[in-house]
Write a protein that holds these residues in place. Structure first.
Motif, PDB file in Angstrom:
ATOM      1  N   ARG A 163      99.952  -8.054  34.144  1.00 25.64           N
ATOM      2  CA  ARG A 163     100.266  -7.832  35.559  1.00 25.64           C
ATOM      3  C   ARG A 163      99.063  -8.177  36.427  1.00 25.64           C
ATOM      4  O   ARG A 163      98.030  -7.513  36.365  1.00 25.64           O
ATOM      5  CB  ARG A 163     100.666  -6.384  35.799  1.00 25.64           C
ATOM      6  CG  ARG A 163     102.006  -6.061  35.213  1.00 25.64           C
ATOM      7  CD  ARG A 163     102.513  -4.764  35.750  1.00 25.64           C
ATOM      8  NE  ARG A 163     103.810  -4.461  35.161  1.00 25.64           N
ATOM      9  CZ  ARG A 163     104.470  -3.362  35.387  1.00 25.64           C
ATOM     10  NH1 ARG A 163     103.977  -2.439  36.186  1.00 25.64           N
ATOM     11  NH2 ARG A 163     105.644  -3.166  34.821  1.00 25.64           N
ATOM     12  N   MET A 164      99.251  -9.205  37.239  1.00 29.54           N
ATOM     13  CA  MET A 164      98.232  -9.655  38.181  1.00 29.54           C
ATOM     14  C   MET A 164      98.930 -10.049  39.469  1.00 29.54           C
ATOM     15  O   MET A 164     100.130 -10.322  39.460  1.00 29.54           O
ATOM     16  CB  MET A 164      97.474 -10.870  37.628  1.00 29.54           C
ATOM     17  CG  MET A 164      96.709 -10.623  36.365  1.00 29.54           C
ATOM     18  SD  MET A 164      95.899 -12.119  35.758  1.00 29.54           S
ATOM     19  CE  MET A 164      97.297 -13.021  35.098  1.00 29.54           C
ATOM     20  N   PRO A 165      98.184 -10.113  40.574  1.00 26.99           N
ATOM     21  CA  PRO A 165      98.807 -10.622  41.799  1.00 26.99           C
ATOM     22  C   PRO A 165      99.277 -12.064  41.596  1.00 26.99           C
ATOM     23  O   PRO A 165      98.675 -12.824  40.838  1.00 26.99           O
ATOM     24  CB  PRO A 165      97.665 -10.578  42.823  1.00 26.99           C
ATOM     25  CG  PRO A 165      96.650  -9.650  42.255  1.00 26.99           C
ATOM     26  CD  PRO A 165      96.807  -9.702  40.759  1.00 26.99           C
ATOM     27  N   GLY A 166     100.378 -12.409  42.210  1.00 31.73           N
ATOM     28  CA  GLY A 166     100.912 -13.757  42.042  1.00 31.73           C
ATOM     29  C   GLY A 166     101.789 -13.829  40.812  1.00 31.73           C
ATOM     30  O   GLY A 166     102.539 -12.907  40.508  1.00 31.73           O
TER      31      GLY A 166
ATOM     32  N   GLN B  68      93.251 -23.732  36.835  1.00 30.88           N
ATOM     33  CA  GLN B  68      92.213 -24.676  37.255  1.00 30.88           C
ATOM     34  C   GLN B  68      91.140 -24.803  36.186  1.00 30.88           C
ATOM     35  O   GLN B  68      90.736 -25.917  35.826  1.00 30.88           O
ATOM     36  CB  GLN B  68      91.591 -24.238  38.584  1.00 30.88           C
ATOM     37  CG  GLN B  68      92.514 -24.376  39.767  1.00 30.88           C
ATOM     38  CD  GLN B  68      91.945 -23.749  41.039  1.00 30.88           C
ATOM     39  OE1 GLN B  68      91.001 -22.963  40.993  1.00 30.88           O
ATOM     40  NE2 GLN B  68      92.545 -24.084  42.164  1.00 30.88           N
ATOM     41  N   LEU B  69      90.682 -23.669  35.650  1.00 29.80           N
ATOM     42  CA  LEU B  69      89.646 -23.700  34.612  1.00 29.80           C
ATOM     43  C   LEU B  69      90.162 -24.349  33.334  1.00 29.80           C
ATOM     44  O   LEU B  69      89.455 -25.121  32.691  1.00 29.80           O
ATOM     45  CB  LEU B  69      89.139 -22.280  34.324  1.00 29.80           C
ATOM     46  CG  LEU B  69      88.321 -21.624  35.432  1.00 29.80           C
ATOM     47  CD1 LEU B  69      88.044 -20.155  35.101  1.00 29.80           C
ATOM     48  CD2 LEU B  69      87.019 -22.379  35.660  1.00 29.80           C
ATOM     49  N   ALA B  70      91.397 -24.046  32.965  1.00 26.88           N
ATOM     50  CA  ALA B  70      91.965 -24.613  31.732  1.00 26.88           C
ATOM     51  C   ALA B  70      92.151 -26.119  31.848  1.00 26.88           C
ATOM     52  O   ALA B  70      92.008 -26.841  30.857  1.00 26.88           O
ATOM     53  CB  ALA B  70      93.290 -23.933  31.410  1.00 26.88           C
ATOM     54  N   ARG B  71      92.467 -26.600  33.037  1.00 31.89           N
ATOM     55  CA  ARG B  71      92.604 -28.052  33.221  1.00 31.89           C
ATOM     56  C   ARG B  71      91.246 -28.745  33.170  1.00 31.89           C
ATOM     57  O   ARG B  71      91.166 -29.890  32.723  1.00 31.89           O
ATOM     58  CB  ARG B  71      93.321 -28.350  34.537  1.00 31.89           C
ATOM     59  CG  ARG B  71      94.802 -28.073  34.442  1.00 31.89           C
ATOM     60  CD  ARG B  71      95.542 -28.491  35.680  1.00 31.89           C
ATOM     61  NE  ARG B  71      96.968 -28.276  35.512  1.00 31.89           N
ATOM     62  CZ  ARG B  71      97.772 -27.837  36.455  1.00 31.89           C
ATOM     63  NH1 ARG B  71      97.310 -27.586  37.667  1.00 31.89           N
ATOM     64  NH2 ARG B  71      99.056 -27.661  36.205  1.00 31.89           N
TER      65      ARG B  71
ATOM     66  N   CYS C 152      90.235 -14.560  37.874  1.00 32.72           N
ATOM     67  CA  CYS C 152      90.826 -13.365  38.480  1.00 32.72           C
ATOM     68  C   CYS C 152      92.343 -13.418  38.568  1.00 32.72           C
ATOM     69  O   CYS C 152      92.983 -12.391  38.795  1.00 32.72           O
ATOM     70  CB  CYS C 152      90.227 -13.116  39.857  1.00 32.72           C
ATOM     71  SG  CYS C 152      90.603 -14.416  41.053  1.00 32.72           S
ATOM     72  N   ASP C 153      92.929 -14.603  38.405  1.00 27.24           N
ATOM     73  CA  ASP C 153      94.380 -14.726  38.496  1.00 27.24           C
ATOM     74  C   ASP C 153      94.839 -16.006  37.805  1.00 27.24           C
ATOM     75  O   ASP C 153      94.027 -16.789  37.307  1.00 27.24           O
ATOM     76  CB  ASP C 153      94.855 -14.689  39.949  1.00 27.24           C
ATOM     77  CG  ASP C 153      94.273 -15.798  40.809  1.00 27.24           C
ATOM     78  OD1 ASP C 153      93.847 -16.855  40.288  1.00 27.24           O
ATOM     79  OD2 ASP C 153      94.247 -15.629  42.052  1.00 27.24           O
ATOM     80  N   GLY C 154      96.150 -16.218  37.805  1.00 30.82           N
ATOM     81  CA  GLY C 154      96.715 -17.378  37.129  1.00 30.82           C
ATOM     82  C   GLY C 154      96.290 -18.693  37.737  1.00 30.82           C
ATOM     83  O   GLY C 154      96.073 -19.676  37.016  1.00 30.82           O
TER      84      GLY C 154
ATOM     85  N   ASP D 226      91.957 -11.592  34.180  1.00 32.87           N
ATOM     86  CA  ASP D 226      92.330 -10.233  34.555  1.00 32.87           C
ATOM     87  C   ASP D 226      91.905 -10.005  35.996  1.00 32.87           C
ATOM     88  O   ASP D 226      90.810 -10.414  36.387  1.00 32.87           O
ATOM     89  CB  ASP D 226      91.636  -9.221  33.623  1.00 32.87           C
ATOM     90  CG  ASP D 226      92.298  -7.865  33.636  1.00 32.87           C
ATOM     91  OD1 ASP D 226      92.479  -7.293  34.741  1.00 32.87           O
ATOM     92  OD2 ASP D 226      92.643  -7.360  32.560  1.00 32.87           O
ATOM     93  N   ASP D 227      92.758  -9.363  36.791  1.00 33.97           N
ATOM     94  CA  ASP D 227      92.419  -9.101  38.186  1.00 33.97           C
ATOM     95  C   ASP D 227      91.469  -7.919  38.334  1.00 33.97           C
ATOM     96  O   ASP D 227      90.893  -7.722  39.395  1.00 33.97           O
ATOM     97  CB  ASP D 227      93.683  -8.877  39.028  1.00 33.97           C
ATOM     98  CG  ASP D 227      94.527  -7.729  38.542  1.00 33.97           C
ATOM     99  OD1 ASP D 227      94.656  -7.553  37.314  1.00 33.97           O
ATOM    100  OD2 ASP D 227      95.084  -7.000  39.390  1.00 33.97           O
TER     101      ASP D 227
END
Length: 134
Positions: A62-65, A47-50, A40-42, A16-17
């Protein structure tokens, strides 16, 4: 190493942003024994999920990007076993249906707290209730 007691809680990623909401949710899940991380974003979430795929994930729509819907799809491509709940302040039936089509197990509108999120994951895990015979 645990020797008895309760089973370890699943790992969880909050995306979540809104920094205050994200940190509050991470802290609340940690207080309940979950291994919780925040992004904070996708881009950060991917990166964390990988690095270590979460078992559970809460994604803001709804997030930036890129959108939360794109992130649902990407997280499920990394690990199809990741269960995702989409959280949004802008709910619509069309968006909810699209989130589920992409692999989300539930869709909640804000405000939602830890109890709401845990209930959403629990509902997704519950067996379907058969229809009574007519």
């Amino acid at each position: 190493m645990r020797t008895g007691g309760a089973a370890p809680k699943p790992s969880l990623l909050i995306v979540d942003d809104d920094e205050a909401l994200r940190e509050r949710l991470v802290s609340a899940f940690e207080a309940r024994g979950y291994e919780a991380r925040g992004a904070c974003d996708g881009i950060e979430a991917i990166q964390l999920a990988r690095q270590e795929s979460p078992e559970l994930c809460v994604v803001d729509l709804r997030m930036p990007g890129s959108s939360g819907l794109d992130l649902v799809r990407d997280l499920r491509e990394i690990d199809p076993a990741t269960r995702v709940v989409v959280l949004t302040g802008y709910g619509s039936i069309a968006t909810a249906l699209e989130a589920v089509r992409l692999g989300a197990v539930h869709y909640l509108t804000k405000p939602a707290d830890v109890d709401d999120l845990l209930l959403a994951f629990a509902r997704a895990d519950a067996p379907a209730t058969p229809m009574p015979p007519e």
